[in-house]
Design a protein around this motif. Structure first.
Motif, PDB file in Angstrom:
ATOM      1  N   GLY A  69       0.786  -1.240   0.000  1.00  0.00           N
ATOM      2  CA  GLY A  69       0.000   0.000   0.000  1.00  0.00           C
ATOM      3  C   GLY A  69       0.804   1.269   0.000  1.00  0.00           C
ATOM      4  N   SER A  70       2.114   1.157  -0.192  1.00  0.00           N
ATOM      5  CA  SER A  70       2.969   2.343  -0.077  1.00  0.00           C
ATOM      6  C   SER A  70       3.353   2.946  -1.429  1.00  0.00           C
ATOM      7  CB  SER A  70       4.251   1.969   0.675  1.00  0.00           C
ATOM      8  OG  SER A  70       4.921   0.929  -0.015  1.00  0.00           O
TER       9      SER A  70
ATOM     10  N   GLY B  32       2.449   2.699  -6.083  1.00  0.00           N
ATOM     11  CA  GLY B  32       1.669   2.133  -7.180  1.00  0.00           C
ATOM     12  C   GLY B  32       0.172   2.155  -6.896  1.00  0.00           C
ATOM     13  N   ILE B  33      -0.495   1.110  -7.358  1.00  0.00           N
ATOM     14  CA  ILE B  33      -1.948   1.013  -7.167  1.00  0.00           C
ATOM     15  C   ILE B  33      -2.278   1.032  -5.676  1.00  0.00           C
ATOM     16  CG2 ILE B  33      -3.922  -0.539  -7.445  1.00  0.00           C
ATOM     17  CD1 ILE B  33      -2.600  -1.514 -10.082  1.00  0.00           C
TER      18      ILE B  33
ATOM     19  N   ALA C  48       7.224  -4.485   1.112  1.00  0.00           N
ATOM     20  CA  ALA C  48       8.173  -5.600   1.222  1.00  0.00           C
ATOM     21  C   ALA C  48       9.579  -5.167   1.586  1.00  0.00           C
ATOM     22  CB  ALA C  48       8.217  -6.373  -0.091  1.00  0.00           C
ATOM     23  N   GLY C  49      10.065  -4.054   1.005  1.00  0.00           N
ATOM     24  CA  GLY C  49      11.469  -3.730   1.233  1.00  0.00           C
ATOM     25  C   GLY C  49      11.874  -2.313   0.869  1.00  0.00           C
TER      26      GLY C  49
ATOM     27  N   ASN D 101      -3.366  -6.457  -2.091  1.00  0.00           N
ATOM     28  CA  ASN D 101      -2.905  -5.803  -3.328  1.00  0.00           C
ATOM     29  C   ASN D 101      -1.471  -6.157  -3.691  1.00  0.00           C
ATOM     30  OD1 ASN D 101      -2.693  -3.358  -5.318  1.00  0.00           O
ATOM     31  ND2 ASN D 101      -1.088  -3.004  -3.801  1.00  0.00           N
TER      32      ASN D 101
ATOM     33  N   ILE E 234      -2.196  -0.852 -15.968  1.00  0.00           N
ATOM     34  CA  ILE E 234      -2.264   0.382 -15.180  1.00  0.00           C
ATOM     35  C   ILE E 234      -0.876   1.011 -15.128  1.00  0.00           C
ATOM     36  CG2 ILE E 234      -2.923   1.363 -12.939  1.00  0.00           C
ATOM     37  CD1 ILE E 234      -5.232  -0.102 -14.452  1.00  0.00           C
TER      38      ILE E 234
ATOM     39  N   GLU F 246       4.943   1.482 -11.702  1.00  0.00           N
ATOM     40  CA  GLU F 246       6.315   1.019 -11.928  1.00  0.00           C
ATOM     41  C   GLU F 246       6.356  -0.411 -12.467  1.00  0.00           C
ATOM     42  OE1 GLU F 246       8.991   1.699  -8.574  1.00  0.00           O
ATOM     43  OE2 GLU F 246       8.060   3.663  -8.334  1.00  0.00           O
ATOM     44  N   MET F 247       5.333  -1.215 -12.134  1.00  0.00           N
ATOM     45  CA  MET F 247       5.290  -2.594 -12.640  1.00  0.00           C
ATOM     46  C   MET F 247       5.316  -2.593 -14.176  1.00  0.00           C
ATOM     47  SD  MET F 247       2.508  -5.553 -11.722  1.00  0.00           S
ATOM     48  CE  MET F 247       3.120  -6.173 -10.177  1.00  0.00           C
TER      49      MET F 247
HETATM   50  N1  LIG Z   1       0.205  -2.342 -12.831  1.00  0.00           N
HETATM   51  C1  LIG Z   1      -0.627  -3.046 -13.538  1.00  0.00           C
HETATM   52  O1  LIG Z   1      -0.822  -2.800 -14.742  1.00  0.00           O
HETATM   53  C2  LIG Z   1      -1.431  -4.166 -12.931  1.00  0.00           C
HETATM   54  C3  LIG Z   1      -2.375  -4.798 -13.717  1.00  0.00           C
HETATM   55  C4  LIG Z   1      -3.145  -5.812 -13.163  1.00  0.00           C
HETATM   56  C5  LIG Z   1      -2.955  -6.163 -11.843  1.00  0.00           C
HETATM   57  N2  LIG Z   1      -2.013  -5.532 -11.103  1.00  0.00           N
HETATM   58  C6  LIG Z   1      -1.862  -5.941  -9.717  1.00  0.00           C
HETATM   59  O2  LIG Z   1      -2.056  -4.826  -8.869  1.00  0.00           O
HETATM   60  C7  LIG Z   1      -1.260  -4.971  -7.698  1.00  0.00           C
HETATM   61  C8  LIG Z   1      -0.385  -3.733  -7.505  1.00  0.00           C
HETATM   62  O3  LIG Z   1       0.423  -3.598  -8.657  1.00  0.00           O
HETATM   63  P1  LIG Z   1       1.369  -2.310  -8.869  1.00  0.00           P
HETATM   64  O4  LIG Z   1       1.523  -2.155 -10.337  1.00  0.00           O
HETATM   65  O5  LIG Z   1       0.886  -1.187  -8.051  1.00  0.00           O
HETATM   66  O6  LIG Z   1       2.749  -2.891  -8.288  1.00  0.00           O
HETATM   67  P2  LIG Z   1       4.055  -2.108  -7.815  1.00  0.00           P
HETATM   68  O7  LIG Z   1       4.018  -0.689  -8.262  1.00  0.00           O
HETATM   69  O8  LIG Z   1       5.195  -2.969  -8.257  1.00  0.00           O
HETATM   70  O9  LIG Z   1       3.937  -2.144  -6.203  1.00  0.00           O
HETATM   71  C9  LIG Z   1       3.884  -3.385  -5.563  1.00  0.00           C
HETATM   72  C10 LIG Z   1       3.698  -3.190  -4.080  1.00  0.00           C
HETATM   73  O10 LIG Z   1       3.589  -4.490  -3.480  1.00  0.00           O
HETATM   74  C11 LIG Z   1       4.595  -4.620  -2.487  1.00  0.00           C
HETATM   75  N3  LIG Z   1       5.057  -6.002  -2.441  1.00  0.00           N
HETATM   76  C12 LIG Z   1       5.594  -6.738  -3.443  1.00  0.00           C
HETATM   77  N4  LIG Z   1       5.904  -7.965  -3.012  1.00  0.00           N
HETATM   78  C13 LIG Z   1       5.553  -8.013  -1.707  1.00  0.00           C
HETATM   79  C14 LIG Z   1       5.646  -9.008  -0.688  1.00  0.00           C
HETATM   80  N5  LIG Z   1       6.143 -10.218  -0.931  1.00  0.00           N
HETATM   81  N6  LIG Z   1       5.211  -8.691   0.559  1.00  0.00           N
HETATM   82  C15 LIG Z   1       4.700  -7.473   0.825  1.00  0.00           C
HETATM   83  N7  LIG Z   1       4.569  -6.506  -0.100  1.00  0.00           N
HETATM   84  C16 LIG Z   1       4.999  -6.764  -1.337  1.00  0.00           C
HETATM   85  C17 LIG Z   1       5.695  -3.658  -2.893  1.00  0.00           C
HETATM   86  O11 LIG Z   1       6.517  -3.320  -1.769  1.00  0.00           O
HETATM   87  P3  LIG Z   1       7.920  -2.513  -1.977  1.00  0.00           P
HETATM   88  O12 LIG Z   1       7.516  -1.098  -2.287  1.00  0.00           O
HETATM   89  O13 LIG Z   1       8.621  -2.660  -0.694  1.00  0.00           O
HETATM   90  O14 LIG Z   1       8.621  -3.180  -3.128  1.00  0.00           O
HETATM   91  C18 LIG Z   1       4.860  -2.493  -3.407  1.00  0.00           C
HETATM   92  O15 LIG Z   1       4.383  -1.729  -2.314  1.00  0.00           O
HETATM   93  C19 LIG Z   1      -0.459  -6.255  -7.881  1.00  0.00           C
HETATM   94  O16 LIG Z   1      -1.112  -7.321  -7.250  1.00  0.00           O
HETATM   95  C20 LIG Z   1      -0.488  -6.463  -9.383  1.00  0.00           C
HETATM   96  O17 LIG Z   1      -0.314  -7.802  -9.733  1.00  0.00           O
HETATM   97  C21 LIG Z   1      -1.244  -4.529 -11.620  1.00  0.00           C
END
Ligand SMILES: NC(=O)c1ccc[n+]([C@@H]2O[C@H](COP(=O)([O-])OP(=O)(O)OC[C@H]3O[C@@H](n4cnc5c(N)ncnc54)[C@H](OP(=O)(O)O)[C@@H]3O)[C@@H](O)[C@H]2O)c1
Length: 241
Positions: free
Chosen positions: A10-11, A13-14, A34-35, A82, A180, A183-184
């Motif tokens: 929750g810190s 991205g989405i 996570a880190g 999330n 979305i 950063e992913m």
């Molecule tokens: N972006 C897209 O287009 C998209 C599309 C469909 C679904 N989603 C889903 O939406 C969700 C959020 O995606 P996002 O794009 O916002 O991802 P993101 O920007 O990469 O952020 C991921 C977040 O999850 C945390 N995280 C990752 N692994 C973890 C673990 N093992 N334990 C605890 N926290 C963990 C990260 O922590 P750190 O900050 O410490 O790394 C970060 O806060 C994910 O489930 C993803 O699969 C994303």
């Protein structure tokens, strides 16, 4: 009534958009990560939302982390699962480690987190669990056998728990975002983005994190109690089930 919410990942991205949307709705929010300490500290400084670090793939860490949040803030009413990662590779090149990491975070993480709040929600006769799945859990995706399997599993988990929680006032819903702008997405080469991904999206653009957060805020509300077991598709009409 101020609800207590946990948003995993929750810190940034989405998840960051979800945390702030729930805060704006009157919730007291705890965001886990996570880190990435730097991003988490900046997020807390900007929003006042407390952040907590542990791996959602680790059951004991989830139990301890949730106990700490409940001691700090109170019993958890809303859980947004999330946190998620990608470790993409065509299947013939996918390592066991790439498979395991994604399953541990994106699927086992839902068990580890939800199992540790479920009893309290049942006792208090209220709960909202919202699982962030993915379009690629609905349709599959080249080089994402691990991710698509986990995200499809999230939907099955959602539908089963919705039936189990309904009589106890708990709803369990999934959201399937399309692509979305976070950063992913930055791991995707420009050529693939412009020539492969964007042409598949009738909206002609990526979605924004706030557009997913709006869906979460709807599902988390007290008056969304009859919305249960659903899969909300937010993808700019890219894939319709
Ligand atoms: N972006 C897209 O287009 C998209 C599309 C469909 C679904 N989603 C889903 O939406 C969700 C959020 O995606 P996002 O794009 O916002 O991802 P993101 O920007 O990469 O952020 C991921 C977040 O999850 C945390 N995280 C990752 N692994 C973890 C673990 N093992 N334990 C605890 N926290 C963990 C990260 O922590 P750190 O900050 O410490 O790394 C970060 O806060 C994910 O489930 C993803 O699969 C994303």
């Amino acid at each position: 009534m101020s609800r207590i919410a946990i948003v995993t990942g929750g810190s940034r991205g989405i998840g960051a958009a979800i945390s702030t949307a729930l805060q704006a709705q009157g919730c007291t929010v705890a965001a886990t990560y996570a880190g990435n300490d730097e991003k988490a500290a900046a997020f807390t400084a900007e929003t006042g939302i407390k952040t907590y670090k542990w791996d959602v793939g680790d059951y004991d860490a989830c139990a301890a982390g949730i106990a700490q949040i409940e001691a700090d803030l109170g019993p958890v009413d809303i859980l947004v699962n999330n946190a998620g990662i990608t470790r993409d590779a065509p299947f013939h090149k996918m390592s066991r480690d790439q498979w395991q990491q994604v399953i541990d975070t994106n699927l086992n993480g839902l068990f580890n987190m939800t199992h540790n709040v479920w009893g309290g929600m049942r006792e208090r006769k209220f709960g909202r669990v919202i699982n962030i799945s993915s379009i690629n859990g609905q349709k599959g995706q080249f080089a994402q056998a691990n991710y698509s399997a986990a995200k499809a599993g999230d939907i099955g988990f959602t539908k089963s728990l919705a039936q189990e929680g309904a009589r106890a006032g708990i709803t369990v819903n999934a959201i399937c975002p399309g692509y979305i702008n976070t950063e992913m997405m930055s791991t995707i080469p420009d050529k693939v983005m412009n020539e492969v991904i964007l042409p598949q999206i009738p909206a002609g653009r990526l979605g924004e994190a706030e557009e997913i957060a709006r869906g979460v805020a709807f599902l988390a509300a007290d008056d969304a109690g009859f919305v249960n077991g659903s899969t909300m598709t937010i993808n700019g009409a890219q894939y319709l089930t």
